[in-house]
Design a protein around this motif. Sequence first.
Motif, PDB file in Angstrom:
ATOM      1  N   ASP A 123      41.645  64.893  94.202  1.00  0.00           N
ATOM      2  CA  ASP A 123      40.897  63.987  93.335  1.00  0.00           C
ATOM      3  C   ASP A 123      41.423  64.012  91.899  1.00  0.00           C
ATOM      4  O   ASP A 123      41.114  63.126  91.106  1.00  0.00           O
ATOM      5  CB  ASP A 123      39.404  64.311  93.349  1.00  0.00           C
ATOM      6  CG  ASP A 123      38.742  63.950  94.673  1.00  0.00           C
ATOM      7  OD1 ASP A 123      39.308  63.106  95.423  1.00  0.00           O
ATOM      8  OD2 ASP A 123      37.676  64.513  94.968  1.00  0.00           O
ATOM      9  N   ASP A 124      42.220  65.026  91.559  1.00  0.00           N
ATOM     10  CA  ASP A 124      42.855  65.111  90.231  1.00  0.00           C
ATOM     11  C   ASP A 124      44.156  64.317  90.159  1.00  0.00           C
ATOM     12  O   ASP A 124      44.810  64.282  89.122  1.00  0.00           O
ATOM     13  CB  ASP A 124      43.155  66.572  89.857  1.00  0.00           C
ATOM     14  CG  ASP A 124      41.903  67.353  89.538  1.00  0.00           C
ATOM     15  OD1 ASP A 124      40.904  66.735  89.112  1.00  0.00           O
ATOM     16  OD2 ASP A 124      41.935  68.592  89.696  1.00  0.00           O
ATOM     17  N   PHE A 125      44.537  63.666  91.269  1.00  0.00           N
ATOM     18  CA  PHE A 125      45.830  62.987  91.330  1.00  0.00           C
ATOM     19  C   PHE A 125      46.008  61.971  90.197  1.00  0.00           C
ATOM     20  O   PHE A 125      47.041  61.959  89.519  1.00  0.00           O
ATOM     21  CB  PHE A 125      46.035  62.287  92.681  1.00  0.00           C
ATOM     22  CG  PHE A 125      47.327  61.528  92.736  1.00  0.00           C
ATOM     23  CD1 PHE A 125      48.516  62.159  93.051  1.00  0.00           C
ATOM     24  CD2 PHE A 125      47.363  60.166  92.441  1.00  0.00           C
ATOM     25  CE1 PHE A 125      49.713  61.462  93.075  1.00  0.00           C
ATOM     26  CE2 PHE A 125      48.562  59.467  92.461  1.00  0.00           C
ATOM     27  CZ  PHE A 125      49.740  60.113  92.785  1.00  0.00           C
ATOM     28  N   GLU A 126      45.051  61.105  90.006  1.00  0.00           N
ATOM     29  CA  GLU A 126      45.204  60.034  89.017  1.00  0.00           C
ATOM     30  C   GLU A 126      45.387  60.594  87.602  1.00  0.00           C
ATOM     31  O   GLU A 126      46.259  60.143  86.856  1.00  0.00           O
ATOM     32  CB  GLU A 126      44.013  59.084  89.061  1.00  0.00           C
ATOM     33  CG  GLU A 126      44.324  57.797  88.338  1.00  0.00           C
ATOM     34  CD  GLU A 126      43.655  56.598  88.972  1.00  0.00           C
ATOM     35  OE1 GLU A 126      43.417  55.662  88.222  1.00  0.00           O
ATOM     36  OE2 GLU A 126      43.389  56.611  90.181  1.00  0.00           O
ATOM     37  N   LYS A 167      64.151  65.311  92.316  1.00  0.00           N
ATOM     38  CA  LYS A 167      62.958  65.401  93.174  1.00  0.00           C
ATOM     39  C   LYS A 167      61.966  66.370  92.557  1.00  0.00           C
ATOM     40  O   LYS A 167      62.345  67.423  92.059  1.00  0.00           O
ATOM     41  CB  LYS A 167      63.373  65.906  94.563  1.00  0.00           C
ATOM     42  CG  LYS A 167      62.232  66.241  95.523  1.00  0.00           C
ATOM     43  CD  LYS A 167      61.535  65.010  96.040  1.00  0.00           C
ATOM     44  CE  LYS A 167      60.625  65.223  97.220  1.00  0.00           C
ATOM     45  NZ  LYS A 167      59.490  66.079  97.041  1.00  0.00           N
ATOM     46  N   VAL A 168      60.707  65.999  92.599  1.00  0.00           N
ATOM     47  CA  VAL A 168      59.614  66.837  92.106  1.00  0.00           C
ATOM     48  C   VAL A 168      58.592  66.993  93.224  1.00  0.00           C
ATOM     49  O   VAL A 168      58.316  66.040  93.955  1.00  0.00           O
ATOM     50  CB  VAL A 168      58.939  66.197  90.866  1.00  0.00           C
ATOM     51  CG1 VAL A 168      57.682  66.950  90.468  1.00  0.00           C
ATOM     52  CG2 VAL A 168      59.907  66.114  89.704  1.00  0.00           C
ATOM     53  N   THR A 169      58.038  68.185  93.322  1.00  0.00           N
ATOM     54  CA  THR A 169      56.897  68.401  94.199  1.00  0.00           C
ATOM     55  C   THR A 169      55.745  68.897  93.339  1.00  0.00           C
ATOM     56  O   THR A 169      55.905  69.841  92.563  1.00  0.00           O
ATOM     57  CB  THR A 169      57.204  69.425  95.304  1.00  0.00           C
ATOM     58  OG1 THR A 169      58.371  68.986  96.025  1.00  0.00           O
ATOM     59  CG2 THR A 169      56.042  69.552  96.275  1.00  0.00           C
ATOM     60  N   VAL A 170      54.607  68.211  93.456  1.00  0.00           N
ATOM     61  CA  VAL A 170      53.402  68.557  92.710  1.00  0.00           C
ATOM     62  C   VAL A 170      52.377  69.076  93.709  1.00  0.00           C
ATOM     63  O   VAL A 170      52.066  68.404  94.693  1.00  0.00           O
ATOM     64  CB  VAL A 170      52.830  67.330  91.962  1.00  0.00           C
ATOM     65  CG1 VAL A 170      51.539  67.696  91.239  1.00  0.00           C
ATOM     66  CG2 VAL A 170      53.858  66.754  90.999  1.00  0.00           C
ATOM     67  N   PHE A 171      51.865  70.264  93.439  1.00  0.00           N
ATOM     68  CA  PHE A 171      50.819  70.864  94.251  1.00  0.00           C
ATOM     69  C   PHE A 171      49.520  70.819  93.450  1.00  0.00           C
ATOM     70  O   PHE A 171      49.479  71.289  92.317  1.00  0.00           O
ATOM     71  CB  PHE A 171      51.165  72.317  94.590  1.00  0.00           C
ATOM     72  CG  PHE A 171      52.487  72.465  95.292  1.00  0.00           C
ATOM     73  CD1 PHE A 171      52.583  72.305  96.665  1.00  0.00           C
ATOM     74  CD2 PHE A 171      53.634  72.768  94.573  1.00  0.00           C
ATOM     75  CE1 PHE A 171      53.811  72.450  97.312  1.00  0.00           C
ATOM     76  CE2 PHE A 171      54.858  72.908  95.208  1.00  0.00           C
ATOM     77  CZ  PHE A 171      54.949  72.749  96.580  1.00  0.00           C
ATOM     78  N   LEU A 172      48.485  70.234  94.028  1.00  0.00           N
ATOM     79  CA  LEU A 172      47.175  70.138  93.379  1.00  0.00           C
ATOM     80  C   LEU A 172      46.150  70.900  94.197  1.00  0.00           C
ATOM     81  O   LEU A 172      46.159  70.827  95.428  1.00  0.00           O
ATOM     82  CB  LEU A 172      46.734  68.672  93.283  1.00  0.00           C
ATOM     83  CG  LEU A 172      47.560  67.766  92.378  1.00  0.00           C
ATOM     84  CD1 LEU A 172      47.265  66.307  92.678  1.00  0.00           C
ATOM     85  CD2 LEU A 172      47.268  68.095  90.924  1.00  0.00           C
ATOM     86  N   SER A 222      56.748  64.169  95.655  1.00  0.00           N
ATOM     87  CA  SER A 222      55.680  64.392  96.618  1.00  0.00           C
ATOM     88  C   SER A 222      54.544  65.040  95.853  1.00  0.00           C
ATOM     89  O   SER A 222      54.769  65.834  94.943  1.00  0.00           O
ATOM     90  CB  SER A 222      56.124  65.347  97.731  1.00  0.00           C
ATOM     91  OG  SER A 222      57.217  64.818  98.433  1.00  0.00           O
ATOM     92  N   ALA A 223      53.316  64.688  96.210  1.00  0.00           N
ATOM     93  CA  ALA A 223      52.142  65.323  95.620  1.00  0.00           C
ATOM     94  C   ALA A 223      51.187  65.642  96.758  1.00  0.00           C
ATOM     95  O   ALA A 223      50.821  64.751  97.528  1.00  0.00           O
ATOM     96  CB  ALA A 223      51.485  64.411  94.595  1.00  0.00           C
ATOM     97  N   VAL A 224      50.828  66.899  96.857  1.00  0.00           N
ATOM     98  CA  VAL A 224      49.988  67.329  97.965  1.00  0.00           C
ATOM     99  C   VAL A 224      48.847  68.215  97.478  1.00  0.00           C
ATOM    100  O   VAL A 224      48.966  68.899  96.468  1.00  0.00           O
ATOM    101  CB  VAL A 224      50.808  68.089  99.034  1.00  0.00           C
ATOM    102  CG1 VAL A 224      51.850  67.189  99.668  1.00  0.00           C
ATOM    103  CG2 VAL A 224      51.471  69.317  98.446  1.00  0.00           C
TER     104      VAL A 224
END
Length: 126
Positions: A83-86, A74-79, A104-106
């Motif tokens: 808008d930088d998701f892609e 499992k990975v969690t990405v914090f941005l 998860s990316a939040v």
Amino acid sequence: MKRIIETDDAPAAVGAYSQATTDDSLLFTAGQIPMTADGDLLDDDPIDRQTEQALYNLDAILDEAGASAEDILKVTVFLDDIDDFETMNEAYANYFDDEPPARSAVEVAALPKGVGVEIEAVASIE
């Protein structure tokens, strides 16, 4: 029994936390930001480069624990900007082979040191 994982190949913990901990079954990493092991902060770099550095730091920690990206569950990405998701996702996809982990990316209000991304992982080790 908890064991601390620490490597000089990733940025040192700068607070009351460890780079990672394990019970020799699961490995939990601290969030990794785009900072080199030498302390160079890549906060002004494009988000794909920041993502690559954060993942490089995860690699170093995994290696120290005897694991690899293939062991990540499992990975969690914090941005700091969704808008930088892609762009983040393109760099992220290059890191994982055919079987990527759950993720998860939040978007968050702010990240340490003004970076654009922070990534943490849970991996299986044995």
